[in-house]
Write a protein that holds these residues in place. Structure first.
Motif, mmCIF file in Angstrom:
data_model
loop_
_atom_site.group_PDB
_atom_site.id
_atom_site.type_symbol
_atom_site.label_atom_id
_atom_site.label_comp_id
_atom_site.label_asym_id
_atom_site.label_seq_id
_atom_site.Cartn_x
_atom_site.Cartn_y
_atom_site.Cartn_z
ATOM 1 N N THR A 73 -28.280 -6.009 -8.755
ATOM 2 C CA THR A 73 -28.569 -5.782 -7.344
ATOM 3 C C THR A 73 -29.663 -6.728 -6.917
ATOM 4 O OG1 THR A 73 -27.987 -3.492 -7.652
ATOM 5 C CG2 THR A 73 -29.195 -4.035 -5.663
ATOM 6 N N PRO A 74 -29.448 -7.611 -5.969
ATOM 7 C CA PRO A 74 -28.158 -7.915 -5.345
ATOM 8 C C PRO A 74 -27.318 -8.786 -6.272
ATOM 9 C CG PRO A 74 -29.835 -9.388 -4.486
ATOM 10 C CD PRO A 74 -30.534 -8.433 -5.422
ATOM 11 N N ARG A 75 -26.003 -8.699 -6.100
ATOM 12 C CA ARG A 75 -25.080 -9.493 -6.909
ATOM 13 C C ARG A 75 -25.258 -10.965 -6.560
ATOM 14 N NH1 ARG A 75 -19.037 -10.749 -7.088
ATOM 15 N NH2 ARG A 75 -18.633 -10.733 -9.323
ATOM 16 N N LEU A 76 -25.355 -11.796 -7.576
ATOM 17 C CA LEU A 76 -25.558 -13.220 -7.358
ATOM 18 C C LEU A 76 -24.270 -13.991 -7.593
ATOM 19 C CD1 LEU A 76 -28.911 -13.725 -9.313
ATOM 20 C CD2 LEU A 76 -28.611 -13.484 -6.854
ATOM 21 N N HIS A 77 -24.015 -14.948 -6.740
ATOM 22 C CA HIS A 77 -22.908 -15.882 -6.921
ATOM 23 C C HIS A 77 -23.503 -17.272 -6.781
ATOM 24 C CE1 HIS A 77 -18.981 -17.860 -5.407
ATOM 25 N NE2 HIS A 77 -19.085 -17.977 -6.706
ATOM 26 N N LEU A 78 -23.611 -17.970 -7.896
ATOM 27 C CA LEU A 78 -24.210 -19.296 -7.921
ATOM 28 C C LEU A 78 -23.127 -20.329 -8.155
ATOM 29 C CD1 LEU A 78 -27.193 -18.353 -10.260
ATOM 30 C CD2 LEU A 78 -27.145 -18.327 -7.765
ATOM 31 N N VAL A 79 -23.218 -21.459 -7.461
ATOM 32 C CA VAL A 79 -22.208 -22.516 -7.564
ATOM 33 C C VAL A 79 -22.899 -23.855 -7.733
ATOM 34 C CG1 VAL A 79 -20.265 -23.660 -6.428
ATOM 35 C CG2 VAL A 79 -20.644 -21.221 -6.061
ATOM 36 N N ALA A 80 -22.448 -24.613 -8.724
ATOM 37 C CA ALA A 80 -22.949 -25.970 -8.942
ATOM 38 C C ALA A 80 -21.747 -26.904 -8.976
ATOM 39 C CB ALA A 80 -23.723 -26.056 -10.245
ATOM 40 N N THR A 81 -21.859 -28.040 -8.289
ATOM 41 C CA THR A 81 -20.759 -29.009 -8.266
ATOM 42 C C THR A 81 -21.268 -30.397 -8.608
ATOM 43 O OG1 THR A 81 -21.042 -29.450 -5.910
ATOM 44 C CG2 THR A 81 -19.477 -27.720 -6.506
ATOM 45 N N SER A 82 -20.336 -31.226 -9.071
ATOM 46 C CA SER A 82 -20.660 -32.617 -9.375
ATOM 47 C C SER A 82 -19.455 -33.489 -9.053
ATOM 48 C CB SER A 82 -21.019 -32.771 -10.852
ATOM 49 O OG SER A 82 -21.176 -34.140 -11.176
ATOM 50 N N ALA A 83 -19.729 -34.642 -8.465
ATOM 51 C CA ALA A 83 -18.688 -35.629 -8.178
ATOM 52 C C ALA A 83 -18.801 -36.813 -9.135
ATOM 53 C CB ALA A 83 -18.799 -36.096 -6.734
ATOM 54 N N GLU A 84 -19.577 -36.649 -10.194
ATOM 55 C CA GLU A 84 -19.758 -37.701 -11.203
ATOM 56 C C GLU A 84 -18.395 -38.056 -11.812
ATOM 57 O OE1 GLU A 84 -21.555 -40.416 -13.440
ATOM 58 O OE2 GLU A 84 -22.794 -39.121 -12.180
ATOM 59 N N PRO A 85 -18.028 -39.344 -11.866
ATOM 60 C CA PRO A 85 -16.716 -39.723 -12.403
ATOM 61 C C PRO A 85 -16.589 -39.551 -13.926
ATOM 62 C CG PRO A 85 -17.943 -41.666 -11.707
ATOM 63 C CD PRO A 85 -18.748 -40.483 -11.308
ATOM 64 N N ASP A 86 -17.699 -39.580 -14.650
ATOM 65 C CA ASP A 86 -17.697 -39.392 -16.108
ATOM 66 C C ASP A 86 -17.778 -37.888 -16.390
ATOM 67 O OD1 ASP A 86 -17.914 -40.177 -18.873
ATOM 68 O OD2 ASP A 86 -20.054 -39.671 -18.721
ATOM 69 N N LEU A 87 -16.748 -37.314 -17.029
ATOM 70 C CA LEU A 87 -16.674 -35.866 -17.220
ATOM 71 C C LEU A 87 -17.854 -35.307 -18.010
ATOM 72 C CD1 LEU A 87 -15.109 -33.330 -16.544
ATOM 73 C CD2 LEU A 87 -13.734 -33.712 -18.601
ATOM 74 N N PRO A 88 -18.269 -35.891 -19.138
ATOM 75 C CA PRO A 88 -19.444 -35.349 -19.837
ATOM 76 C C PRO A 88 -20.704 -35.358 -18.962
ATOM 77 C CG PRO A 88 -18.235 -36.799 -21.309
ATOM 78 C CD PRO A 88 -17.621 -36.944 -19.943
ATOM 79 N N ALA A 89 -20.891 -36.406 -18.200
ATOM 80 C CA ALA A 89 -22.050 -36.474 -17.306
ATOM 81 C C ALA A 89 -21.937 -35.416 -16.205
ATOM 82 C CB ALA A 89 -22.166 -37.864 -16.694
ATOM 83 N N ALA A 90 -20.730 -35.174 -15.714
ATOM 84 C CA ALA A 90 -20.523 -34.154 -14.685
ATOM 85 C C ALA A 90 -20.837 -32.758 -15.239
ATOM 86 C CB ALA A 90 -19.093 -34.211 -14.165
ATOM 87 N N LEU A 91 -20.439 -32.495 -16.479
ATOM 88 C CA LEU A 91 -20.752 -31.196 -17.091
ATOM 89 C C LEU A 91 -22.257 -31.017 -17.241
ATOM 90 C CD1 LEU A 91 -17.966 -30.876 -19.806
ATOM 91 C CD2 LEU A 91 -18.155 -29.640 -17.649
ATOM 92 N N ASN A 92 -22.937 -32.070 -17.658
ATOM 93 C CA ASN A 92 -24.396 -32.004 -17.769
ATOM 94 C C ASN A 92 -25.035 -31.743 -16.412
ATOM 95 O OD1 ASN A 92 -24.197 -32.531 -20.496
ATOM 96 N ND2 ASN A 92 -24.736 -34.695 -20.304
ATOM 97 N N GLU A 93 -24.521 -32.387 -15.384
ATOM 98 C CA GLU A 93 -25.075 -32.233 -14.037
ATOM 99 C C GLU A 93 -24.901 -30.806 -13.517
ATOM 100 O OE1 GLU A 93 -24.521 -34.204 -9.622
ATOM 101 O OE2 GLU A 93 -23.997 -35.410 -11.369
ATOM 102 N N VAL A 94 -23.711 -30.220 -13.673
ATOM 103 C CA VAL A 94 -23.503 -28.847 -13.185
ATOM 104 C C VAL A 94 -24.304 -27.852 -14.016
ATOM 105 C CG1 VAL A 94 -21.284 -29.272 -12.072
ATOM 106 C CG2 VAL A 94 -21.314 -28.484 -14.435
#
Length: 131
Positions: A73-94
């Motif tokens: 309480t309160p319920r949390l909804h967190l969102v992280a996004t990345s437009a990094e073209p390199d998938l491992p780097a995008a995972l690190n960023e999010v």
């Protein structure tokens, strides 16, 4: 691995691979996100749900999204996004962005449960404004 098994347990148990990820990539994704586990350890395992997806994988407009729901309480909804073209780097960023959001959410809600931080000391005679 440098993380304790408890740190990765919440990631392993609660991560849902959505669009764009194959089931055989699960261990690799969990390993990339394992640093997030230390931040989520303060919540019960059944309070946390994670979902990761990638749209337009290997495309020009690749977008990785990591969502986290924390049932409290309160319920949390967190969102992280990345437009990094390199998938491992995008995972690190999010991962890093979600760590930041979890830390921010904890500090936003913790003080109201701490009586020492909530109480305001009474003004003494010296602190009173002069008339």
């Amino acid at each position: 691995m440098s993380e304790l098994p408890e740190d990765t347990a919440v990631i392993t148990n609660r991560l849902h691979l959505a669009t764009g990820f194959l089931s055989n990539e699960r261990d690799w994704v969990v390993e990339r996100l394992s640093a997030l586990g230390a931040r989520l350890r303060s919540f019960r395992d059944d309070q946390v749900d994670l979902e990761i997806s990638v749209k337009d994988r290997r495309g020009v407009e690749q977008r990785v999204t990591l969502e986290c729901w924390i049932n409290r309480t309160p319920r949390l909804h967190l969102v992280a996004t990345s437009a990094e073209p390199d998938l491992p780097a995008a995972l690190n960023e999010v991962r890093n962005e979600l760590i930041r959001q979890v830390d921010e959410a904890k500090t936003r809600t913790e003080p109201r449960h701490n009586r020492a931080l909530r109480s305001v000391p009474a003004l003494t005679e010296h602190d009173q404004p002069q008339r």
